[in-house]
Design a protein around this motif. Sequence first.
Motif, PDB file in Angstrom:
ATOM      1  N   MET A  69      78.446  28.354  80.180  1.00 44.24           N
ATOM      2  CA  MET A  69      77.388  29.344  80.002  1.00 44.24           C
ATOM      3  C   MET A  69      75.982  28.804  80.249  1.00 44.24           C
ATOM      4  N   ASP A  70      75.684  27.654  79.667  1.00 45.92           N
ATOM      5  CA  ASP A  70      74.327  27.121  79.779  1.00 45.92           C
ATOM      6  C   ASP A  70      73.984  26.690  81.198  1.00 45.92           C
ATOM      7  N   GLU A  71      75.007  26.402  82.010  1.00 44.10           N
ATOM      8  CA  GLU A  71      74.762  25.943  83.373  1.00 44.10           C
ATOM      9  C   GLU A  71      74.508  27.112  84.336  1.00 44.10           C
ATOM     10  N   LEU A  72      74.933  28.299  83.960  1.00 43.65           N
ATOM     11  CA  LEU A  72      74.915  29.421  84.892  1.00 43.65           C
ATOM     12  C   LEU A  72      73.664  30.275  84.731  1.00 43.65           C
ATOM     13  N   PRO A  73      73.152  30.821  85.837  1.00 43.42           N
ATOM     14  CA  PRO A  73      71.978  31.701  85.752  1.00 43.42           C
ATOM     15  C   PRO A  73      72.365  33.098  85.310  1.00 43.42           C
ATOM     16  N   MET A  74      71.380  33.864  84.891  1.00 46.03           N
ATOM     17  CA  MET A  74      71.599  35.277  84.634  1.00 46.03           C
ATOM     18  C   MET A  74      71.757  36.004  85.970  1.00 46.03           C
ATOM     19  N   PRO A  75      72.433  37.148  85.988  1.00 43.08           N
ATOM     20  CA  PRO A  75      72.467  37.946  87.222  1.00 43.08           C
ATOM     21  C   PRO A  75      71.057  38.412  87.573  1.00 43.08           C
ATOM     22  N   LYS A  76      70.854  38.700  88.844  1.00 40.68           N
ATOM     23  CA  LYS A  76      69.535  39.129  89.306  1.00 40.68           C
ATOM     24  C   LYS A  76      69.649  40.464  90.047  1.00 40.68           C
ATOM     25  N   PRO A  77      69.726  41.550  89.283  1.00 46.23           N
ATOM     26  CA  PRO A  77      69.819  42.862  89.943  1.00 46.23           C
ATOM     27  C   PRO A  77      68.566  43.163  90.745  1.00 46.23           C
ATOM     28  N   ASP A  78      68.764  43.723  91.921  1.00 54.04           N
ATOM     29  CA  ASP A  78      67.663  43.986  92.839  1.00 54.04           C
ATOM     30  C   ASP A  78      66.662  44.969  92.227  1.00 54.04           C
ATOM     31  N   LYS A  79      65.381  44.587  92.245  1.00 56.96           N
ATOM     32  CA  LYS A  79      64.256  45.435  91.844  1.00 56.96           C
ATOM     33  C   LYS A  79      64.217  45.778  90.351  1.00 56.96           C
ATOM     34  N   THR A  80      64.970  45.048  89.527  1.00 53.22           N
ATOM     35  CA  THR A  80      64.929  45.270  88.082  1.00 53.22           C
ATOM     36  C   THR A  80      64.801  43.921  87.379  1.00 53.22           C
ATOM     37  N   ARG A  81      63.726  43.751  86.630  1.00 51.74           N
ATOM     38  CA  ARG A  81      63.529  42.514  85.874  1.00 51.74           C
ATOM     39  C   ARG A  81      64.215  42.626  84.522  1.00 51.74           C
ATOM     40  N   ILE A  82      65.120  41.691  84.252  1.00 52.25           N
ATOM     41  CA  ILE A  82      65.875  41.746  82.999  1.00 52.25           C
ATOM     42  C   ILE A  82      65.596  40.520  82.131  1.00 52.25           C
ATOM     43  N   THR A  83      64.529  39.794  82.435  1.00 55.82           N
ATOM     44  CA  THR A  83      64.255  38.554  81.700  1.00 55.82           C
ATOM     45  C   THR A  83      64.038  38.798  80.213  1.00 55.82           C
ATOM     46  N   ASN A  84      63.529  39.961  79.851  1.00 53.90           N
ATOM     47  CA  ASN A  84      63.285  40.259  78.439  1.00 53.90           C
ATOM     48  C   ASN A  84      64.376  41.109  77.796  1.00 53.90           C
ATOM     49  N   TRP A  85      65.438  41.382  78.532  1.00 50.65           N
ATOM     50  CA  TRP A  85      66.547  42.154  77.971  1.00 50.65           C
ATOM     51  C   TRP A  85      67.436  41.231  77.138  1.00 50.65           C
ATOM     52  N   ASN A  86      67.952  41.753  76.057  1.00 52.12           N
ATOM     53  CA  ASN A  86      68.834  40.964  75.206  1.00 52.12           C
ATOM     54  C   ASN A  86      70.297  41.207  75.570  1.00 52.12           C
ATOM     55  N   PHE A  87      70.910  40.222  76.213  1.00 59.62           N
ATOM     56  CA  PHE A  87      72.331  40.307  76.544  1.00 59.62           C
ATOM     57  C   PHE A  87      73.186  39.358  75.709  1.00 59.62           C
ATOM     58  N   THR A  88      72.563  38.486  74.912  1.00 60.94           N
ATOM     59  CA  THR A  88      73.332  37.414  74.280  1.00 60.94           C
ATOM     60  C   THR A  88      73.145  37.302  72.764  1.00 60.94           C
ATOM     61  N   GLU A  89      72.193  37.994  72.171  1.00 59.80           N
ATOM     62  CA  GLU A  89      71.986  37.891  70.730  1.00 59.80           C
ATOM     63  C   GLU A  89      72.533  39.133  70.034  1.00 59.80           C
ATOM     64  N   PHE A  90      73.333  38.897  69.004  1.00 64.43           N
ATOM     65  CA  PHE A  90      73.929  40.014  68.286  1.00 64.43           C
ATOM     66  C   PHE A  90      74.292  39.564  66.884  1.00 64.43           C
ATOM     67  N   PRO A  91      74.312  40.496  65.929  1.00 64.02           N
ATOM     68  CA  PRO A  91      74.613  40.136  64.538  1.00 64.02           C
ATOM     69  C   PRO A  91      76.099  39.901  64.260  1.00 64.02           C
ATOM     70  N   LYS A  92      76.981  40.629  64.989  1.00 61.73           N
ATOM     71  CA  LYS A  92      78.418  40.591  64.678  1.00 61.73           C
ATOM     72  C   LYS A  92      79.237  40.585  65.959  1.00 61.73           C
ATOM     73  N   HIS A  93      80.328  39.816  65.933  1.00 63.28           N
ATOM     74  CA  HIS A  93      81.261  39.792  67.054  1.00 63.28           C
ATOM     75  C   HIS A  93      82.499  40.642  66.771  1.00 63.28           C
ATOM     76  N   GLU A  94      82.770  40.882  65.492  1.00 68.26           N
ATOM     77  CA  GLU A  94      83.918  41.682  65.095  1.00 68.26           C
ATOM     78  C   GLU A  94      83.466  42.839  64.212  1.00 68.26           C
ATOM     79  N   ALA A  95      84.170  43.934  64.301  1.00 66.30           N
ATOM     80  CA  ALA A  95      83.877  45.102  63.471  1.00 66.30           C
ATOM     81  C   ALA A  95      85.183  45.662  62.928  1.00 66.30           C
TER      82      ALA A  95
END
Length: 436
Positions: A38-64
């Motif tokens: 994970m740490d070695e790989l870049p984030m995806p780079k969708p064309d014409k959309t900046r996602i640098t400030n989007w949260n894809f990896t932080e969350f309170p719970k993995h199970e519900a």
Amino acid sequence: MTTDTKMTIDQQYIRSFSSKHNEPEWFTQFRLDAFGKMDELPMPKPDKTRITNWNFTEFPKHEAEGQTFASLSDLPEAAQSVINIEEKDQNLYVQFNQQVAYINVSEQLKEQGVIFTDIFTAIAEHSDLVKKYFMTDAVKVDEHKLTAFHAALVNGGAFLYVPKNVQIKDPVQAVYIFDDKDAAMFNHVLIVADDNSSVTYVENYLSTNDEVNGIVNIVSEVIANQNAKVVYGAVDTLAKGSTVYINRRGITGRNAQLDWALGLMNDGNTIAENTTNLIGEGSSGDAKTVVVGRGSQTQNFTTSIVHFGRHTEGFILSHGVMKDSASSIFNGIGKIEKGASKANANQESRVLMLSERARGDANPILLIDEDDVIAGHAASVGRVDPLQLFYMMSRGISKADAERLIIHGFLAPVVEKLPIEAVKRQLVEIIERKVQ
């Protein structure tokens, strides 16, 4: 290694989660290997959309916590609306959060060797079959950070296997209900249609809450082997506040056919990829997508059909409606690789904007590395045609009703392709609600 999330995810947690679900050692190691990348790989780079400030990896719970239902009439109302509760022997899987809530497979399909089950049972009981296809050919673990994150933390999903020469006439349906506002969802769907088989699969993603605080990472893989036919329908209605990454991808063998009909109706910020790799000669792919954006959400949709085999045909149709201050990018990519002679790549992207602040961008892209091919594209971005409105209003229809009818007509090419009437009806109702 420990990755920074609101809850601690490390190798010990992954081993514990894998053990809890009785996963074979190879899948535990598969998770750990993905986590290590994970740490070695870049984030995806969708064309014409900046996602640098989007949260894809932080969350309170993995199970519900989930629950089971003895009968379809006990399901939440939102789930009942997309299935036929009167039909007793339908092929249906319902997942409540990450738990198997209800599952039924007809005796006929069982006798034919069809496997339709949750992803954990598939990994445990059909290990060799899953190992052969799980993120090996369609979606790869190391494509970017989010595919590796998904592979490490898969916590739900379904597996469908159709043996050689088996044609399933009635649709197979999966309903994924998310009832926890904080839990992250890493759903994986794996469909394998063996030689000369056919199947129609339809899925619904439902949120029972109006607003949530979780992330969604969905990967679907479809393997259509030689002369197989797969129709894949989906309606996604994930709640506001969710950050959504969806990757639906398929590969086709010789003379195989893969058709997509996708209604993407999420209320959160969304990155969605839909790719069909036409590997086998004479294979075809048809990708139809409808989107309605509202509020202040930002979305990026990339639909790609890549031609590797000779005499392959690919058709992309994307229609989107934007209102309020919503913005969406529609990228349609038809790519013809060297050697894919006689290929035919066509696409159409159209965006309708209902307000001054709404934004839509349609980007048709053709990438052609072969001479003897056919390729074409069309794109348009605009507002409701005033002449159409005038014509309908001159016949006694109110402006609001006229606009609504135009929008439904604009989105109809995809809505009509959904093979289950309850799902089709649900999508129409969602469109009606979102464009009001």
